[in-house]
Design a protein around this motif. Structure first.
Motif: not given
Lengths: 431, 431
Positions: B358-380
């Protein structure tokens, strides 16, 4: 193990001492604790509860009938009674106090009135007092008549006619002295502990002077109780755990075997704080977006300088926190320590700047890039030494526990300074 | 303070107890320690040396005349004598042993023969032993004749005709028993400590059973000495410091007031290890250079996922290390604990993925980027839980101290996994 034959388990439990039962409960997951508890002999309840950590104890008390709890509490030593009550929710402990008999309620309320983490909170009230003029043989006869002494008694206390503490007499002295010696002449001028002294300080005194027990006095030097080394050992262990756990962002009462959701909740705060600081570091990098998009190599190396600063700063921080806990670091030598850590930061800066510059110059075949990262490393190492040494002192003055928040604040500083120094210098020199 | 009027300082020192002098020395910078030392009364040397930490003590011993050292050593209790000798260089301690008198040399050599960190190393040999058939009044008469008891004596030991330990009798029991009671009937079946037991385990036993002292026996159950709580307190404090310091990459004997160069040397190893792991993380990022040069925003966010994984993993690591030290975590509940920490990692992953997305999607106005960082966070987060719980157990099986190396290895894992997951997914989905 615990599911099928409860009869067998019950038999096993009967052969264990209360502290072993407590260890078993602590090492079991929370579901099994509730299965085990009713199998324990009710006479042992108070002894087992005393040995449990706060979280585990409260979990068990929640499932007990109120009158059983009161029975168990009334059998406890004053210090354990006070500690148990203080960790229960206010309403529960009030209800329990109301059902306790007069005498037990009074000693509990007295202990609670001193406030947590003071000498009064951890003391026991079962002191044996003597008058100064009595002879040794009279005392020995009195003790034999009494037939029993409170646990861990190694010293009896001599008080004057106004109940003021004159000093302590070691039991070993009573045994070895001639029978007609007045007890007065055996007094060892023992230091006494004020009832409102902080428990960490009490522990330091016990450790420094190798005491086994010490008398506790109120502001008029009246003897009000005694503290024994076994309680001090618990404080030392708890303090140490507190530092270790809080440096990792954990609550020190965190129970290894708590349910998943509860454990997750407990760790959330710290992860939240860390997310905030990570976003702050990202925001700093964001200021250099133009530089980063031009030179991708900077993005690759961007974590090295902050990471080294974090490690160096945390070393200093840990050392200063330990020094303060042991009483070695005081206002008088603080300035000297600060300049020492600055010097170490400077020396570290030179060593690691040269090394990292060589590695990067070779790896990326770029001498200027090496110079930039070396400069940033230098700046950040000095900042790390400065922050690591001054943060705990500042936080102590503000009454914040440095073990708790020191590491986050420090890492934020070294991250921000590191990124600024690296990307800033790069923008200036490489573009 | 210490430079001008040595007479005044000397007078002040005379009013202090040995442990206070030791504290003063510990809190002074190393140059001043050598100025202060000669001003201390030589009779106090042994008592002060006993209280000092290894580094400080050796620094002072290096400046003393050999015969003065021997004098001081001969006055020490066995456990302190053995400890002091063991921390000196082999050649120095051999020379000192040679100049000591027969009896003192023997007790020192016996203690040294048990090896560091064992019960034999920390025990004292000044036990008072009794025969089982003797009556209480005879013992009391004997003790009065003797006139003095070893420090911290709370229990006398009953041995049979072959010197085998039958058990302990508390002094308080001797006082309260009828004079014609045979000592045999007062024996409390006390557990004894094998001479080769590890000192950490000794400390755990003392803590669990609230002992003040315990007898030490050899493999034939012969009484060889006793351990008192004041030595155990030191072990507990040292163990706790060891964990705290080594998690920050410090030697636990590190002296806050050591000279700059020495301190810098001591901290170098850890910084070197960290540089290596930081370069490893950089090398992983380097594999994604093409991606990074195309999307500078990835460079900005590249530290968030590794950092959150590091914090979550360190929480688990610390908790498991503590659980192992307290004896709560054993081979039997290891698998359960692992699955619990995995579940927490999973739950943490969900919480922080949603938040950061949510933070990244709002900050960078990029939903896909938010999804990418969320997936990486989950894995890590899952990797962090897995690594944090399993690393200490693996390291213990390999006989490596998890407090020392656990945190670096863990952070390396969460860095590498985090960067791979984030940049890898980004390359795959965003380019």
């Amino acid at each position: 193990l615990e599911d099928d034959n409860t009869g067998l388990v019950k038999e096993m439990l009967q052969q264990l001492q209360p502290c072993d039962i407590a260890l078993l409960l602590e090492s079991s997951r929370s579901r099994n604790r509730l299965v085990l508890w009713p199998l324990i002999e009710p006479e042992l309840y108070s002894d087992v509860l005393e040995e449990l950590s706060e979280d585990v104890r409260n979990g068990i008390i929640n499932t007990m009938l109120p009158e059983k709890i009161t029975d168990a509490l009334e059998e406890m030593d004053t210090d354990d009674l006070v500690e148990t009550l203080s960790t229960l929710p206010e309403s529960v402990s009030q209800d329990l106090l109301a059902t306790m008999d007069e005498q037990d309620r009074q000693r509990a309320e007295l202990g609670l009135s001193y406030g947590e983490e003071t000498a009064g909170f951890i003391m026991n009230t079962d002191t044996i007092t003597l008058r100064p003029k009595i002879n040794v043989d009279v005392i020995l006869r009195y003790l034999r008549l009494k037939g029993e002494m409170p646990e861990h008694t190694d010293t009896l206390y001599v008080v004057d006619s106004e109940d003021k503490l004159m000093g302590g007499v070691a039991i070993t002295k009573l045994i070895t002295a001639a029978p007609d010696t007045p007890v007065e002449s055996l007094i060892k001028d023992s230091i006494s502990i004020p009832v409102d002294m902080e428990d960490g300080e009490v522990a330091n005194l016990f450790e420094r002077y190798n005491w086994l027990s010490a008398p506790v006095v109120d502001s008029n030097n009246h003897l009000v109780g005694r503290i024994t080394i076994d309680d001090v050992v618990d404080i030392i262990r708890e303090d140490a755990e507190h530092s270790m756990m809080s440096m990792a962002g954990l609550d020190d009462e965190e129970d290894t075997f708590a349910p998943v959701v509860k454990s997750t909740q407990r760790r959330t705060l710290w992860l939240g704080v860390n997310l905030f600081t990570a976003l702050m570091a990202a925001a700093v990098s964001d200021m250099f977006e133009a530089t980063l998009s031009e030179l991708a190599v900077l993005a690759i190396l961007n974590t090295i300088v902050p990471s080294m600063g974090g490690v160096a700063g945390n070393q200093t921080l840990t050392l200063v926190i330990r020094g303060m806990a042991l009483g070695h670091v005081t206002a008088r030598n603080a300035r000297w320590l600060l300049s020492k850590e600055l010097a170490i930061g400077f020396l570290n800066g030179i060593i690691w700047s040269v090394l990292i510059a060589s590695v990067i110059a070779l790896w990326k075949q770029d001498f200027m890039l090496g110079a930039v990262i070396a400069f940033a490393m230098m700046i950040n190492m000095i900042a790390a030494g400065l922050a690591g040494a001054s943060l705990p002192m500042i936080m102590r003055r503000l009454n914040i526990d440095p073990a708790l928040a020191g590491s986050v604040i420090l890492t934020t500083i070294t991250d921000v300074v590191g990124i600024f120094a690296f990307l800033g210098t790069a923008t200036w020199l490489l573009l």
